[in-house]
Design a protein around this motif. Structure first.
Motif, mmCIF file in Angstrom:
data_model
loop_
_atom_site.group_PDB
_atom_site.id
_atom_site.type_symbol
_atom_site.label_atom_id
_atom_site.label_comp_id
_atom_site.label_asym_id
_atom_site.label_seq_id
_atom_site.Cartn_x
_atom_site.Cartn_y
_atom_site.Cartn_z
ATOM 1 N N ARG A 6 0.808 -1.208 0.000
ATOM 2 C CA ARG A 6 0.000 0.000 0.000
ATOM 3 C C ARG A 6 0.848 1.269 0.000
ATOM 4 O O ARG A 6 0.341 2.358 -0.277
ATOM 5 C CB ARG A 6 -0.937 -0.017 1.214
ATOM 6 N N VAL A 7 2.124 1.165 0.329
ATOM 7 C CA VAL A 7 2.950 2.360 0.516
ATOM 8 C C VAL A 7 2.997 3.217 -0.735
ATOM 9 O O VAL A 7 2.836 4.443 -0.680
ATOM 10 C CB VAL A 7 4.370 1.969 0.977
ATOM 11 N N VAL A 172 -9.814 4.913 -2.906
ATOM 12 C CA VAL A 172 -10.440 3.958 -1.996
ATOM 13 C C VAL A 172 -10.083 2.518 -2.353
ATOM 14 O O VAL A 172 -10.069 1.634 -1.483
ATOM 15 C CB VAL A 172 -11.976 4.160 -1.988
ATOM 16 N N ASP A 173 -9.772 2.250 -3.621
ATOM 17 C CA ASP A 173 -9.398 0.887 -4.013
ATOM 18 C C ASP A 173 -8.151 0.414 -3.292
ATOM 19 O O ASP A 173 -7.933 -0.798 -3.141
ATOM 20 C CB ASP A 173 -9.168 0.803 -5.529
ATOM 21 N N HIS A 174 -7.325 1.353 -2.852
ATOM 22 C CA HIS A 174 -6.118 1.012 -2.088
ATOM 23 C C HIS A 174 -6.324 1.225 -0.592
ATOM 24 O O HIS A 174 -5.363 1.118 0.181
ATOM 25 C CB HIS A 174 -4.943 1.868 -2.559
ATOM 26 N N GLY A 175 -7.553 1.530 -0.190
ATOM 27 C CA GLY A 175 -7.817 1.756 1.223
ATOM 28 C C GLY A 175 -7.235 3.053 1.734
ATOM 29 O O GLY A 175 -6.913 3.178 2.923
ATOM 30 N N VAL A 176 -7.094 4.060 0.873
ATOM 31 C CA VAL A 176 -6.497 5.342 1.236
ATOM 32 C C VAL A 176 -7.549 6.443 1.086
ATOM 33 O O VAL A 176 -8.238 6.521 0.060
ATOM 34 C CB VAL A 176 -5.276 5.663 0.350
ATOM 35 N N PHE A 177 -7.651 7.301 2.113
ATOM 36 C CA PHE A 177 -8.613 8.400 2.129
ATOM 37 C C PHE A 177 -7.866 9.699 2.396
ATOM 38 O O PHE A 177 -6.972 9.749 3.243
ATOM 39 C CB PHE A 177 -9.670 8.170 3.213
ATOM 40 N N GLY A 305 2.210 7.697 -9.859
ATOM 41 C CA GLY A 305 1.253 6.624 -9.616
ATOM 42 C C GLY A 305 1.784 5.667 -8.575
ATOM 43 O O GLY A 305 2.962 5.715 -8.206
ATOM 44 N N GLY A 306 0.910 4.805 -8.092
ATOM 45 C CA GLY A 306 1.352 3.790 -7.144
ATOM 46 C C GLY A 306 2.274 2.788 -7.810
ATOM 47 O O GLY A 306 2.294 2.640 -9.032
#
Length: 412
Positions: A6-7, A172-177, A305-306
């Motif tokens: 997730r980082v 949100v797909d990565h659980g990040v808000f 990007g991630g």
């Protein structure tokens, strides 16, 4: 701690630059800030109530050459008073041995807390966010506008969720808000999202240079990689399919596993089931920091990007072993690192070759490494290893891509 996969997405969502000051509240072993400092060159402050975590985070920062950009302190987050974050004077919330330290005020705050902890911290965060200066907040797993304290909360109202938060769910797909700076609407924040990263074309990659990272691994680290690699070669050799079927439609991964068990050029996936991450986490963290820093200073292929570790491979070349396809590229990946684990005098042949330019018909030229040196290059750049004629050559290869972290081979 924040999951390694997730980082990259978290840092992308934060939109960091060298001018930012990033706080991580509940920093654990510091891995998120280490990556932020290496990839973006920003100033980082990690706070955690666990003194052992702070010692670990500080030690890893020193190992990765990031101590000038990363500071860590033992701190009771729930003892922070209004204004403490804005001015960087954390007062008596710091452990007694830390008191008196001052930190630059944050422009971004990362909070990897959930439920009870995030709910209790939310009122302070809301006051700091409202008062400015411009401050963006990022949470993982739970958003500040709907977090609930299941230990002490009122099921019928009240709590952190009733504070007036603006929360972007673009990641949100990565659980990040993300809570944008106060005064900026979610629509304005999301409209300013940087353009998506454009995959690099092979012809462009061929014209970019490979960077040599000298002395990337020390003797003990190379021994540890080889020990893990040899063990996983044995284990994965037993798992590889004994033959390929013309009729059962073996997948790409099965085909690769079959050929990787061959005697001339054997390959073990060190990331399989998280083995590398579990057994050599500090080595992997230090490599990642060097990769992110080198990429930031050159091609910036991991920016925009991630990203995640696609694969970590241990290669052993015997006589006749090679990567001989003249058009070989690490297709689908962004950035590749290869580290030489064998002394060059211990083998003959097995030259590492790279495309000499992006023009049609451009040839390949050798790049010579010493034991422990790494070559960092765009994954779509053509590269080969010529046939080995004597001795044995070992190397360690990491690929990074825009997909999620794999747990088996390059494909899953």
């Amino acid at each position: 701690p924040c999951a390694s996969a997730r980082v990259g997405a978290l840092l992308h969502a934060a939109r960091l630059s060298e001018e930012d000051v990033v706080y991580d509240l509940g920093c654990g072993d510091g891995r998120v800030l280490h990556a932020a400092a290496a990839q973006h060159g920003c100033t980082c402050v990690g706070l955690d109530i666990d003194a052992d975590c702070i010692a670990e985070a500080s030690g890893r920062a020193a190992e990765q050459g990031l101590s000038s950009r990363c500071s860590f302190a033992a701190c009771d987050l729930l003892a922070l008073t209004t204004g403490a974050l804005r001015c960087g004077d954390l007062g008596d919330a710091l452990a007694p041995a830390e008191r008196g330290r001052r930190f630059p005020p944050p422009t971004a705050v990362l909070i990897f807390l959930t439920g009870h902890g995030l709910s209790r911290l939310a009122p302070l965060l809301h006051r700091e966010w409202e008062a400015g200066p411009a401050l963006r907040l990022l949470t993982c797993v739970e958003a500040l506008d709907d977090v609930f304290d299941y230990e002490e909360g009122d099921l019928f109202g009240g709590g952190a969720a009733e504070l007036a938060w603006a929360v972007s769910r673009a990641h949100v797909d990565h659980g990040v808000f993300v809570v944008p700076p106060h005064g900026m609407s979610v629509e304005e924040w999301e409209a300013a999202e940087p353009a998506p990263r454009t995959p690099i074309a092979p012809a462009v990659a061929d014209g970019l240079s490979a960077a040599v990272l000298e002395g990337l691994l020390g003797e003990a680290e190379m021994e540890a990689v080889c020990e893990l690699g040899e063990r996983m070669l044995r284990e994965q050799g037993e798992e590889a399919p004994p033959a390929l079927s013309l009729f059962e439609g073996d997948g790409v991964g099965a085909v690769e596993d079959f050929f990787h068990a061959a005697g001339e050029h054997r390959v073990a996936h060190l990331h399989r089931h998280g083995a590398l991450q579990a057994e050599l986490p500090r080595l992997l963290g230090r490599l990642l920091a060097r990769v992110l820093d080198a990429d930031r200073r050159s091609h910036r292929l991991l920016h925009g990007g991630g990203h995640a570790l696609r694969s970590a491979e241990y290669h052993v070349y015997g006589v006749g072993g090679s990567v001989s396809d003249p058009e070989h590229r690490d297709a689908g990946s962004l950035l590749t690192l290869t580290v030489l684990l064998s002394p060059p005098e211990d083998y003959s042949g097995a030259e590492l070759l790279f495309s000499a330019g992006g023009e049609a018909g451009a040839g390949l030229e050798p790049l010579r490494l010493r034991r422990g040196d790494g070559a960092l290059f765009p994954s779509e750049k053509r590269h080969n290893v010529t046939p080995l004629t004597a001795g044995c050559r070992r190397s360690f290869v990491l690929e990074f891509w825009a997909g999620g972290a794999n747990v088996y081979n390059r494909h899953r």
